[in-house]
Design a protein around this motif. Structure first.
Motif, mmCIF file in Angstrom:
data_model
loop_
_atom_site.group_PDB
_atom_site.id
_atom_site.type_symbol
_atom_site.label_atom_id
_atom_site.label_comp_id
_atom_site.label_asym_id
_atom_site.label_seq_id
_atom_site.Cartn_x
_atom_site.Cartn_y
_atom_site.Cartn_z
ATOM 1 N N ALA A 20 42.884 -23.232 27.914
ATOM 2 C CA ALA A 20 42.178 -22.717 26.734
ATOM 3 C C ALA A 20 40.686 -23.063 26.798
ATOM 4 C CB ALA A 20 42.800 -23.281 25.469
ATOM 5 N N GLU A 21 40.373 -24.291 27.210
ATOM 6 C CA GLU A 21 38.963 -24.683 27.345
ATOM 7 C C GLU A 21 38.248 -23.825 28.385
ATOM 8 O OE1 GLU A 21 38.768 -28.810 28.325
ATOM 9 O OE2 GLU A 21 39.784 -29.423 26.480
ATOM 10 N N HIS A 22 38.912 -23.602 29.516
ATOM 11 C CA HIS A 22 38.300 -22.807 30.581
ATOM 12 C C HIS A 22 38.108 -21.358 30.141
ATOM 13 C CE1 HIS A 22 38.470 -26.214 33.066
ATOM 14 N NE2 HIS A 22 38.662 -25.614 34.236
ATOM 15 N N LYS A 28 31.927 -17.667 27.421
ATOM 16 C CA LYS A 28 30.518 -18.021 27.256
ATOM 17 C C LYS A 28 29.711 -17.598 28.483
ATOM 18 C CE LYS A 28 27.559 -21.873 25.877
ATOM 19 N NZ LYS A 28 26.447 -21.011 25.841
ATOM 20 N N ALA A 29 30.288 -17.765 29.666
ATOM 21 C CA ALA A 29 29.602 -17.356 30.893
ATOM 22 C C ALA A 29 29.395 -15.848 30.918
ATOM 23 C CB ALA A 29 30.399 -17.807 32.114
ATOM 24 N N ILE A 30 30.383 -15.090 30.428
ATOM 25 C CA ILE A 30 30.241 -13.632 30.372
ATOM 26 C C ILE A 30 29.120 -13.256 29.417
ATOM 27 C CG2 ILE A 30 31.384 -11.501 29.625
ATOM 28 C CD1 ILE A 30 34.013 -12.726 30.663
ATOM 29 N N GLU A 31 29.081 -13.924 28.258
ATOM 30 C CA GLU A 31 28.028 -13.641 27.283
ATOM 31 C C GLU A 31 26.641 -13.956 27.846
ATOM 32 O OE1 GLU A 31 28.987 -15.907 23.829
ATOM 33 O OE2 GLU A 31 30.752 -14.696 23.363
ATOM 34 N N ASP A 32 26.546 -15.042 28.613
ATOM 35 C CA ASP A 32 25.270 -15.436 29.197
ATOM 36 C C ASP A 32 24.926 -14.611 30.432
ATOM 37 O OD1 ASP A 32 25.118 -17.326 27.225
ATOM 38 O OD2 ASP A 32 25.725 -19.000 28.506
ATOM 39 N N GLY A 33 25.892 -13.864 30.962
ATOM 40 C CA GLY A 33 25.657 -13.022 32.130
ATOM 41 C C GLY A 33 25.735 -13.776 33.451
ATOM 42 N N TYR A 40 34.180 -18.499 38.960
ATOM 43 C CA TYR A 40 34.698 -19.854 39.119
ATOM 44 C C TYR A 40 35.812 -20.115 38.103
ATOM 45 C CZ TYR A 40 35.040 -24.889 38.579
ATOM 46 O OH TYR A 40 35.531 -26.168 38.455
ATOM 47 N N TYR A 41 35.552 -19.782 36.839
ATOM 48 C CA TYR A 41 36.561 -20.029 35.813
ATOM 49 C C TYR A 41 37.773 -19.126 35.986
ATOM 50 C CZ TYR A 41 33.675 -23.404 33.427
ATOM 51 O OH TYR A 41 32.963 -24.532 33.132
ATOM 52 N N ASP A 42 37.574 -17.903 36.494
ATOM 53 C CA ASP A 42 38.717 -17.032 36.792
ATOM 54 C C ASP A 42 39.644 -17.708 37.808
ATOM 55 O OD1 ASP A 42 38.012 -14.976 35.096
ATOM 56 O OD2 ASP A 42 36.981 -13.823 36.651
ATOM 57 N N LYS A 43 39.055 -18.260 38.861
ATOM 58 C CA LYS A 43 39.844 -18.920 39.894
ATOM 59 C C LYS A 43 40.527 -20.172 39.349
ATOM 60 C CE LYS A 43 37.016 -17.288 43.705
ATOM 61 N NZ LYS A 43 36.030 -17.652 44.722
ATOM 62 N N GLU A 44 39.796 -20.942 38.549
ATOM 63 C CA GLU A 44 40.371 -22.162 37.969
ATOM 64 C C GLU A 44 41.531 -21.835 37.039
ATOM 65 O OE1 GLU A 44 39.757 -25.653 38.242
ATOM 66 O OE2 GLU A 44 38.978 -24.826 40.096
ATOM 67 N N ILE A 45 41.372 -20.815 36.216
ATOM 68 C CA ILE A 45 42.438 -20.422 35.293
ATOM 69 C C ILE A 45 43.661 -19.967 36.074
ATOM 70 C CG2 ILE A 45 43.091 -18.694 33.560
ATOM 71 C CD1 ILE A 45 40.164 -18.899 32.523
ATOM 72 N N ALA A 46 43.458 -19.201 37.135
ATOM 73 C CA ALA A 46 44.587 -18.755 37.955
ATOM 74 C C ALA A 46 45.294 -19.944 38.595
ATOM 75 C CB ALA A 46 44.096 -17.781 39.026
ATOM 76 N N ARG A 47 44.515 -20.905 39.092
ATOM 77 C CA ARG A 47 45.106 -22.095 39.710
ATOM 78 C C ARG A 47 45.905 -22.895 38.689
ATOM 79 N NH1 ARG A 47 44.080 -27.277 39.803
ATOM 80 N NH2 ARG A 47 42.149 -27.060 38.637
#
Length: 61
Positions: A20-22, A28-33, A40-47
């Motif tokens: 949930a945190e990730h 937030k990263a998407i909003e900031d562009g 990175y977070y996509d990979k971490e969430i998948a892991r």
């Protein structure tokens, strides 16, 4: 055996918290562009989901 299941459940709950945190940080990263951070977070969430599924299978045994 009960201690093992209790530990696995606690670990699974903490994984869900981290996921949930990730996901929030990813949004937030998407909003900031920041695409690199998003990837990175996509990979971490998948892991983390793979780890969660692995623990879930262990708990069912």
């Amino acid at each position: 055996m009960a201690k093992r299941k209790k530990r696995l459940k606690k670990g699974m709950e903490s994984l869900l918290d981290v996921i949930a945190e990730h996901e929030e940080k990813r949004r937030k990263a998407i909003e900031d562009g920041d695409l690199l951070l998003k990837e990175y977070y996509d990979k971490e969430i998948a892991r983390l989901w793979r780890d969660y599924e692995k623990r879930k299978r262990r708990l069912e045994k």
